[in-house]
Design an enzyme around this catalytic site. Structure first.
Site, PDB file in Angstrom:
ATOM      1  N   LYS A  17      31.037  46.892  76.013  1.00 38.98           N
ATOM      2  CA  LYS A  17      29.966  45.910  76.002  1.00 38.98           C
ATOM      3  C   LYS A  17      28.631  46.563  76.290  1.00 38.98           C
ATOM      4  O   LYS A  17      27.604  46.090  75.854  1.00 38.98           O
ATOM      5  CB  LYS A  17      30.252  44.830  77.060  1.00 38.98           C
ATOM      6  CG  LYS A  17      31.433  43.968  76.677  1.00 38.98           C
ATOM      7  CD  LYS A  17      31.514  42.721  77.545  1.00 38.98           C
ATOM      8  CE  LYS A  17      31.877  43.079  78.966  1.00 38.98           C
ATOM      9  NZ  LYS A  17      32.131  41.858  79.765  1.00 38.98           N
ATOM     10  N   MET A  54      27.383  47.680  72.410  1.00 34.78           N
ATOM     11  CA  MET A  54      26.777  46.404  72.084  1.00 34.78           C
ATOM     12  C   MET A  54      25.371  46.310  72.667  1.00 34.78           C
ATOM     13  O   MET A  54      24.394  46.270  71.942  1.00 34.78           O
ATOM     14  CB  MET A  54      27.675  45.261  72.582  1.00 34.78           C
ATOM     15  CG  MET A  54      29.071  45.360  71.978  1.00 34.78           C
ATOM     16  SD  MET A  54      30.181  44.074  72.541  1.00 34.78           S
ATOM     17  CE  MET A  54      29.938  42.883  71.262  1.00 34.78           C
ATOM     18  N   TYR A  55      25.295  46.312  73.967  1.00 33.41           N
ATOM     19  CA  TYR A  55      23.982  46.097  74.585  1.00 33.41           C
ATOM     20  C   TYR A  55      22.968  47.147  74.129  1.00 33.41           C
ATOM     21  O   TYR A  55      21.849  46.831  73.740  1.00 33.41           O
ATOM     22  CB  TYR A  55      24.108  46.108  76.108  1.00 33.41           C
ATOM     23  CG  TYR A  55      22.766  46.102  76.789  1.00 33.41           C
ATOM     24  CD1 TYR A  55      21.983  44.949  76.782  1.00 33.41           C
ATOM     25  CD2 TYR A  55      22.251  47.258  77.380  1.00 33.41           C
ATOM     26  CE1 TYR A  55      20.726  44.936  77.366  1.00 33.41           C
ATOM     27  CE2 TYR A  55      20.997  47.254  77.957  1.00 33.41           C
ATOM     28  CZ  TYR A  55      20.241  46.101  77.950  1.00 33.41           C
ATOM     29  OH  TYR A  55      19.006  46.095  78.515  1.00 33.41           O
ATOM     30  N   TYR A  56      23.378  48.412  74.187  1.00 32.74           N
ATOM     31  CA  TYR A  56      22.428  49.479  73.874  1.00 32.74           C
ATOM     32  C   TYR A  56      22.005  49.517  72.415  1.00 32.74           C
ATOM     33  O   TYR A  56      21.051  50.161  72.055  1.00 32.74           O
ATOM     34  CB  TYR A  56      23.009  50.843  74.260  1.00 32.74           C
ATOM     35  CG  TYR A  56      22.742  51.194  75.692  1.00 32.74           C
ATOM     36  CD1 TYR A  56      21.579  50.764  76.318  1.00 32.74           C
ATOM     37  CD2 TYR A  56      23.645  51.935  76.427  1.00 32.74           C
ATOM     38  CE1 TYR A  56      21.332  51.079  77.622  1.00 32.74           C
ATOM     39  CE2 TYR A  56      23.409  52.257  77.747  1.00 32.74           C
ATOM     40  CZ  TYR A  56      22.243  51.826  78.342  1.00 32.74           C
ATOM     41  OH  TYR A  56      22.007  52.151  79.637  1.00 32.74           O
TER      42      TYR A  56
END
Lengths: 468, 293
Positions: free
Chosen positions: A163, A167-169
């Protein structure tokens, strides 16, 4: 259920600095509030004109569907969702909507005293629409569609993503903060009625492996494939390892280019990602071995897995590549001896008896890797590194740690690791350290260096074999 | 014009790990390494026999060692943070003669130098008590008047020991300075480090008067010959060079393996030909002699 529990665990991880994931960078608290807007109006129904039900099979229930969900089933669900959104766009629907089941937006206050007793609250159906009432609605919709798309890609490629990194990065500006990703991923899992792991999404992953080996018997995901990146599995009784193509095992301290892309397909920019993945050198090298990283100080699962490998295939040499600094060497020692300080005194005092790797060899980075001067033969192993930017000064903490480590039994004058002692002393003498990324500065980069070093090491062992 | 130096003898495996420091006396040479022991070898005999070992004196290893020029005194600095003083008795045996450890933490004292009369010890500090940057090296002039220190940030400072004042802050080397050495008559100061060139300064004026270029790697050690005619230098890639000061040219190059050459020292001139010793990462001490002629 899984998803709910995971969600709570993640919240805890991200809110307490003490429990922050081992690979975490410090969270920017200033962002904490800026992005609450995106969650705030979550419940505002905007009277959708057309609604896409994410999951009609398990409607009204948060338990798993009656059919045990498989990867293909999940892919099918996500594809049909995305298709309906595309269709909506094509038919110029006035509004696109996604329905989700959520628990995370229920506050304690909303739950009321009766429910606030530790039981898992009933999820609530919510709708996200595009275009919505405001910009935040549009952003929420985009977030969910993007997450669905990412999950879909990972499922198709059969890779696990985190995550945080995957995803976030990728879109920190879109997601705003980690918890946004966490909540929507969990909501998607809940809506589909599957555990998050079935979406190939994990929390901050610790150990990762890649290489040309198989674990049998396992799910179709795990057998007979050349792994591009997999979370370190826990070996079950009865599992067997197929290692016949593996000529070496390499433990690296952290994800560095080009392993990063190869191992977990982490990427901040897709261009870099693709070019590295297509590196023929890596493909050539990777097929001969197994690489593991536990990202910093290793966790027990990673160490246990390596121990399984060592027990299973004692003839396969195991190497470690760590930063040239006291922490790197401490990490090396943690792989090799577990809790190092007591290792020399009493094995039974180690945190986990038996989980050590006495045959682990230190491949690098060592100080002689950076002392080559230009003008020597210019092959990759002797290129100049001393003046590149990656050589740094020791900090006061580094020096203190190095002094401290010199007092360890294994680093003692008659200890079992004279090389460690010597390297610690050299670092102190020169007052330098270097991260393993420095090897990427060499011509041919890290993979080329590694390929050369492994060849040298393998060459040595080949000579030994001739003797027998 | 090049000069010939012949290998006289090599003490292989003189220490079990990197030899960090050599310190000569008129008839012997003291050596210190990553081990806890100082060895004393006889330099008057052809096979340089071991005379004495001071065992277990710095358990974490010894990073610096110095002898006083005119008296039988030595000082050693260990990774555990202590500085110990040694004296040679009439019988030629070295004995402990006190230690400096008052409130010293590991690394407080780094490089050390003893004055010729053995009465003063100069030390540099890791946390850079002198102007904030790690003092990597230090030297005392033979006449006792000056102290020079070389720093990680490239600074070189010269202090007047009588007044305690900074007399020069020498520019020129931007990178870490790993060795400083006064010429025997205190007219020149040589300094070198990661910039790979050796800078020569006029001690009186503080002017840089020469640059000796040639080393392909960090310069770790410098030492002047007794007469001041030659400068000996050693590098991180294991190369020793001898420079003739008059012409500012490198007259000889010797390889001491490919490991760091931590220490290179001339032996006090006792015969017609000059001798020097090299010690470093190959755990050996090699002795060289100027070719006759």
């Amino acid at each position: 259920m899984d998803a709910v529990i995971d969600s709570d665990a993640d919240e805890l991880l991200f809110e307490s600095p003490l429990l922050s994931p081992p690979d975490s960078q410090s969270w920017d608290l200033r962002e904490e509030y800026a992005d609450d807007d995106i969650l705030q109006d979550y419940f505002d129904d905007s009277r959708p004109l057309s609604t896409f039900e994410l999951d009609d099979q398990c409607e009204g229930s948060q338990g798993p569907p009656t059919v045990v969900p498989t990867r293909d089933w999940v892919i099918g669900r996500i594809e049909s969702m995305l298709e309906r959104i595309v269709d909506g766009l094509l038919t110029e629907s006035e509004q696109l909507t996604i329905s989700l089941k959520t628990c995370s937006r229920l506050s304690r206050r909303e739950l009321g005293p009766a429910q606030d007793t530790g039981t898992i609250p009933t999820p609530k159906d919510i709708q996200l629409s595009y275009p919505g009432n405001n910009a935040q609605d549009a952003r929420r919709f985009t977030v969910v569609v993007r997450i669905l798309e990412l999950i879909h890609c990972c499922l198709i490629d059969g890779v696990v993503m985190t995550k945080r990194y995957n995803m976030y990065y990728r879109h920190p500006d879109l997601f705003g903060k980690q918890s946004v990703v966490d909540r929507y991923v969990d909501d998607i899992a809940r809506t589909l009625g599957v555990s998050r792991s079935l979406l190939n999404v994990t929390a901050a992953a610790k150990g990762l492996i890649a290489g040309n080996f198989s674990i049998l018997p396992q799910t179709p995901f795990r057998s007979n494939c050349f792994f591009k990146g997999l979370l370190v599995p826990t070996m079950q009784a009865g599992d067997t390892l197929e290692m016949s193509c593996v000529h070496w095992i390499l433990v690296i301290e952290k994800e560095v280019r080009p392993f990063v892309a190869s191992m977990i397909q982490l990427t901040h920019s897709q261009a870099t990602f693709r070019s590295v993945l297509s590196s023929p050198l890596w493909n050539e090298l990777g097929i001969q071995g197994l690489i593991l990283t536990a990202k910093g100080y290793p966790d027990l699962v990673s160490r246990k897995f390596l121990r399984e490998l060592a027990d299973n295939s004692p003839h396969i040499p195991m190497y470690a590549l760590v930063d040239l600094d006291p922490d790197g060497m401490h990490i090396l020692s943690t792989y090799k001896y577990g809790s190092l300080r007591l290792a020399h005194e009493d094995v039974a005092h180690m945190d986990i008896p038996g989980v050590y790797l006495p045959n682990l060899q230190w491949l690098g980075v060592q100080s002689h890797h950076i002392n080559r001067a230009p003008g020597n033969e210019g092959d990759t192993a002797t290129a100049a590194l001393a003046d590149v930017q990656g050589v740094m000064k020791l900090t006061a903490r580094d020096r203190k740690k190095a002094h401290h480590m010199l007092e360890w039994g294994v680093c003692g004058e008659h200890g079992s690791e004279p090389t460690w002692r010597a390297e610690l002393q050299r670092l102190l003498m020169l007052n330098i350290k270097a991260e393993m990324q420095i090897l990427d500065e060499l011509r041919g980069g890290l993979v080329s260096w590694l390929s050369y070093q492994l060849e040298v090491m393998q060459g040595g062992s080949a000579d030994d074999e001739i003797l027998f | 014009m090049s000069k010939q130096y012949l290998t006289l003898h090599t003490l292989s495996g003189a220490h079990p790990s990197d030899i960090f420091a050599l310190a000569p006396t008129p008839k012997s040479i003291l050596s210190a390494s990553g081990s806890s022991t100082i060895h004393v070898h006889d330099t008057t005999q052809a096979d340089f026999p071991l005379l004495q070992s001071l065992e277990g004196i710095h358990p974490l290893g010894i990073h610096h060692l110095a002898t006083a020029r005119d008296v039988r005194r030595a000082a050693s600095a260990g990774f555990e943070g202590k500085v110990k003083i040694w004296s040679e008795g009439e019988d030629g045996a070295w004995k402990a003669n006190g230690e400096i450890s008052d409130q010293l933490k590991p690394g407080d004292v780094w490089a050390i130098a003893l004055s010729a009369d053995g009465k003063y010890l100069a030390s540099s500090s890791i946390n850079g008590k002198i102007n904030g940057s790690f003092g990597m090296c230090i030297d005392l002039s033979r006449d006792g008047r000056f102290t020079a220190s070389g720093h990680e940030n490239g600074s070189i400072y010269v202090f007047d020991n009588d007044t305690g004042r900074l007399t020069h802050s020498l520019a020129g080397l931007v990178k870490p300075v790993r060795s400083v050495a006064f010429s025997p008559n205190t007219t020149l100061l040589a300094a070198a480090g990661d910039s790979r060139t050796i800078a020569l300064y006029d001690v009186k004026s503080g002017e840089q008067i020469a640059n000796l270029a040639g080393h392909g790697s960090w310069v770790l050690t410098l030492d002047w010959s007794d007469t001041g005619e030659y400068l000996l230098s050693g590098s991180h890639e294991g190369k020793a060079r001898i420079w003739r000061i008059e012409t500012r040219q490198c007259v000889a190059t010797h390889s001491h393996g490919d490991k760091p050459l931590w220490t290179a020292k001339w032996l006090p001139k006792s015969t017609r030909s000059e001798m020097f010793a090299l010690g470093g990462g190959n755990n050996a001490i090699s002795f060289y002699r100027e070719a006759a002629g």
